[in-house]
Design an enzyme around this catalytic site. Structure first.
Site, short mmCIF file in Angstrom:
data_model
loop_
_atom_site.label_atom_id
_atom_site.label_comp_id
_atom_site.label_asym_id
_atom_site.label_seq_id
_atom_site.Cartn_x
_atom_site.Cartn_y
_atom_site.Cartn_z
N HIS A 10 -4.95 -2.65 -43.38
CA HIS A 10 -6.30 -3.01 -42.88
C HIS A 10 -6.20 -3.29 -41.39
CE1 HIS A 10 -10.34 -5.22 -43.44
NE2 HIS A 10 -10.10 -5.16 -42.14
N LEU A 13 -8.70 -0.47 -34.70
CA LEU A 13 -8.11 0.05 -33.47
C LEU A 13 -9.14 0.26 -32.37
CD1 LEU A 13 -5.56 2.69 -34.86
CD2 LEU A 13 -5.04 0.47 -33.81
N ARG A 14 -10.46 0.16 -32.73
CA ARG A 14 -11.53 0.45 -31.76
C ARG A 14 -11.42 1.90 -31.28
NH1 ARG A 14 -13.34 -3.79 -34.41
NH2 ARG A 14 -12.74 -5.81 -33.57
N ASN A 38 -15.42 0.86 -38.63
CA ASN A 38 -16.60 0.16 -38.10
C ASN A 38 -16.71 0.28 -36.58
OD1 ASN A 38 -14.38 -1.62 -37.83
ND2 ASN A 38 -15.69 -3.43 -37.84
N LYS A 96 -15.00 2.51 -47.03
CA LYS A 96 -15.16 1.08 -46.77
C LYS A 96 -16.59 0.61 -47.01
CE LYS A 96 -14.00 -3.00 -45.38
NZ LYS A 96 -13.22 -3.54 -44.27
N HIS A 171 -8.88 -8.63 -46.93
CA HIS A 171 -8.72 -9.94 -46.28
C HIS A 171 -9.24 -11.11 -47.14
CE1 HIS A 171 -12.86 -9.10 -45.24
NE2 HIS A 171 -12.62 -8.44 -44.12
N LEU A 216 -14.03 -13.28 -39.70
CA LEU A 216 -14.72 -13.23 -40.99
C LEU A 216 -13.83 -12.50 -41.99
CD1 LEU A 216 -18.35 -12.49 -39.80
CD2 LEU A 216 -17.52 -14.57 -40.94
N ASP A 244 -5.88 -7.01 -40.63
CA ASP A 244 -7.24 -7.18 -40.09
C ASP A 244 -7.18 -7.54 -38.61
OD1 ASP A 244 -10.01 -7.21 -40.03
OD2 ASP A 244 -10.17 -9.26 -40.76
N HIS A 248 -11.18 -8.12 -29.70
CA HIS A 248 -12.45 -8.16 -28.96
C HIS A 248 -12.11 -8.61 -27.54
CE1 HIS A 248 -15.26 -7.82 -32.39
NE2 HIS A 248 -14.35 -8.49 -33.07
N1 LIG Z 1 -12.49 -9.66 -39.42
C1 LIG Z 1 -13.31 -9.87 -38.43
O1 LIG Z 1 -13.62 -11.02 -38.14
N2 LIG Z 1 -13.83 -8.86 -37.69
C2 LIG Z 1 -13.66 -7.46 -37.93
C3 LIG Z 1 -14.54 -6.93 -39.01
C4 LIG Z 1 -14.08 -7.30 -40.41
O2 LIG Z 1 -12.97 -6.96 -40.82
O3 LIG Z 1 -14.85 -7.94 -41.14
C5 LIG Z 1 -13.97 -6.71 -36.62
O4 LIG Z 1 -14.16 -5.48 -36.67
O5 LIG Z 1 -13.98 -7.34 -35.56
ZN LIG Z 2 -11.37 -5.97 -40.78
ZN LIG Z 3 -14.13 -7.42 -43.03
#
Ligand SMILES: NC(=O)N[C@@H](CC(=O)O)C(=O)O
Ligand SMILES: [Zn+2]
Ligand SMILES: [Zn+2]
Length: 341
Positions: A10, A13-14, A38, A96, A171, A216, A244, A248
């Site tokens: 999980h 990588l943006r 995402n 997903k 997660h 999250l 995960d 950011h």
């Molecule tokens: N885990 C997070 O807090 N953020 C993730 C999205 C996600 O996995 O829910 C993200 O893309 O920033």
């Molecule tokens: Zn995630």
């Molecule tokens: Zn998530």
């Protein structure tokens, strides 16, 4: 300590110039990673997944053969044909589910799973796993209860309705999730992050408000953390490594409305090693990190190995992130293990 080379099941990588900042961190340790779709806009078709994969491959350091395993973002409009095309591409390994509004870039997520029936039936037929961000978005539900309520309201009926669908609850953060996955049939598994193994919700307010500890599903109380550690170190093949890691820019985290996500790719396996060592279970790390994930996804184990040495190092305050910086987990602090290069 030398173990079979691990995979990250999980990972975020943006895209664009940010890839060059984060791909090397993951690729220095992991052979493969399940890459989350995402983006903005999200990866909803096989063609988009193939193109995104090419951009990731181009961001690898020279001589590195890290393999991204792609995913499709499920929407109300995902059809059976989308799933067939994804499968035929050979590069998409899972789909997903983001409940609309549950997390970062989930605006295009699913509003009602009944709209996804054709897609889910096709996934069940093909054997393509559904990866789940397991939180309800009902504003009436307390933010600390959203995972447990999701299991009750959404996940339990889902696995009954699709009796052969493979599902990964991503997660996981609660003892309810550990219990649910443990009792579910073998086609249901879960990933666990390093930060949820190491931190409880006190870390959100340690001496003040800590935006870089916010993700999250949000960190939970200590008894939940202990349940996660017990699951990860149990040897149960249903639990495997998924960082995960969710980078950011610092500016977006240190804001009036800071966004969710913790960056851990710079030291992922090292952080897991700390958590397993604290539980007296270093001998269980290899199965969690390197065996259980490929077994669930029907992929071979990696042939190579990685070596961790017990040698503390100090994490930088920031790493470059495009034109900005990202604040990593443990910024400015020490980590007990180092990956030998
Ligand atoms: N885990 C997070 O807090 N953020 C993730 C999205 C996600 O996995 O829910 C993200 O893309 O920033
Ligand atoms: Zn995630
Ligand atoms: Zn998530």
């Amino acid at each position: 300590m030398t173990i079979t080379q691990p995979d990250d099941w999980h990972l975020h990588l943006r895209d664009g110039p940010l890839l060059a900042a984060v791909v090397p961190h993951t690729a220095r340790c992991f052979a493969r990673a399940i890459v989350m779709p995402n983006l903005n806009p999200p990866i909803t078709t096989a063609d988009q997944a193939v193109a995104y994969r090419d951009r990731i491959l181009a961001a690898r350091p020279q001589g590195c053969n890290f393999t991204p395993l792609m995913t499709l973002y499920l929407t109300d409009r995902t059809s059976a044909q989308h799933i067939r095309d994804a499968h035929a591409s050979g590069v998409v390994h899972a789909v997903k589910l983001y409940p609309a509004g549950a997390t970062t870039h989930s605006e295009s997520g699913v509003t009602d799973l009944r709209r996804c029936e054709a897609a889910l039936e096709e996934m069940e037929r093909i054997g393509m796993p559904l990866l789940v961000h397991g939180e309800v978005t009902d504003p009436e539900v307390d933010v600390f209860d959203r995972e447990a309520v999701f299991i009750e309201r959404v996940l339990t009926p889902l696995i009954e309705r699709y009796p052969r669908l493979k599902v990964v609850l991503e997660h996981i953060t609660t003892e309810e999730a550990v219990r649910f996955v443990t009792l579910a049939p073998p086609r249901v598994a879960a990933t666990i992050t390093a930060h949820h193994l190491l931190w409880n919700r006190n870390q959100l307010f340690e001496g003040g408000l800590r935006p870089h500890h916010y993700c999250l599903p949000v960190l939970k109380r200590e008894r939940h953390r202990q349940a996660l550690v017990a699951a990860a170190t149990s040897g149960n093949p249903k639990f495997f490594l998924g960082t995960d890691s969710a980078p950011h820019p610092r500016r977006a985290k240190e804001a009036t409305c800071g966004c969710a996500g913790i960056y851990t790719a710079h030291a992922a396996l090292e952080l897991y090693a700390e958590a397993f060592e604290a539980a007296g279970a270093l001998d269980k790390l290899e199965a969690f990190a390197s065996f259980n994930g490929p077994a669930f996804y029907g992929l071979p184990r990696n042939a190579g190995t990685v070596t961790l040495v017990r040698e503390p190092w100090r994490v930088p305050e920031t790493y470059p992130f495009g034109d900005e910086v990202v604040v990593p987990m443990r910024a400015g602090e020490r980590i007990a293990w180092r990956l030998a290069s």
